[in-house]
Design an enzyme around this catalytic site. Sequence first.
Site, short mmCIF file in Angstrom:
data_model
loop_
_atom_site.label_atom_id
_atom_site.label_comp_id
_atom_site.label_asym_id
_atom_site.label_seq_id
_atom_site.Cartn_x
_atom_site.Cartn_y
_atom_site.Cartn_z
N CYS A 14 -1.24 26.04 -73.13
CA CYS A 14 -0.52 24.31 -72.91
C CYS A 14 -1.37 23.80 -72.05
O CYS A 14 -2.68 23.83 -71.20
CB CYS A 14 0.77 24.77 -72.05
SG CYS A 14 1.31 23.88 -71.30
N GLU A 25 7.39 23.92 -77.53
CA GLU A 25 8.12 22.60 -76.75
C GLU A 25 9.41 22.39 -76.75
O GLU A 25 9.53 21.81 -75.46
CB GLU A 25 7.35 21.39 -78.35
CG GLU A 25 5.98 21.64 -78.55
CD GLU A 25 4.69 20.77 -77.23
OE1 GLU A 25 5.76 20.49 -76.16
OE2 GLU A 25 3.79 21.56 -77.25
N HIS A 33 9.81 23.54 -72.97
CA HIS A 33 9.57 22.51 -72.22
C HIS A 33 10.72 21.76 -71.97
O HIS A 33 11.11 21.85 -70.67
CB HIS A 33 8.36 21.82 -72.66
CG HIS A 33 6.95 22.02 -72.36
ND1 HIS A 33 6.14 22.45 -70.82
CD2 HIS A 33 5.60 22.23 -73.54
CE1 HIS A 33 5.50 23.04 -70.75
NE2 HIS A 33 4.91 22.75 -72.49
#
Length: 203
Positions: free
Chosen positions: A123, A167, A170
Amino acid sequence: MNLLSSAKYKAGYIIRMDDIIREGDPILRKVTEPVKLPLQQEDREALQCMMQFLKNSQDPAMSAKYKLRSGIGLSANQIGLPQRMFVMYLKDEKGRVVEHAWVNPKIISHSVSMIYLPESEGCLSVDRPVQGFVPRYESVKVRGYDINGKEAVMKFKGYQSILIQHEMDHLDGIMFYDRINQDNPFKLPQDVEIRSLHDLKNK
């Protein structure tokens, strides 16, 4: 806490590693806010800057010039914008470019079978190596909007499915290592079909 307006990321702005929010910042643990539609010009330009960062990070000359870590995905909160949008840029198994900007994405269905990266995940917001397997769905179907505000529905599998889920996490304030078994980092779920992405590729 690095909460910014997307106004910072005007067309032509070059995102560098100093712009990337690192783990420990509270913004990475907050659920992002839906992006207002129709898409505003400043949001579109922020997405363009994010995409250009991924392209620069994968270009040897540009990554050396700006000292960039290579990345294939970037979510808005990783650059301080608490918005539900991310970009992805990579090549598939046949060398074809896969380039998508996602606004207000949702995973609307997924496979029962799961996969994981044998080398674990990385990441841009994490500057340390993390050991352990991250279970992911082998395939996902995503609904959202593109950079022009047009609705899109697409299916992804394998490595791209892993990227999408990373993603999407996130955007929900979840870091990839949250999904690693805390007692045994290399223990996999027992009640589901799961295999290494490497094994999937060699089927």
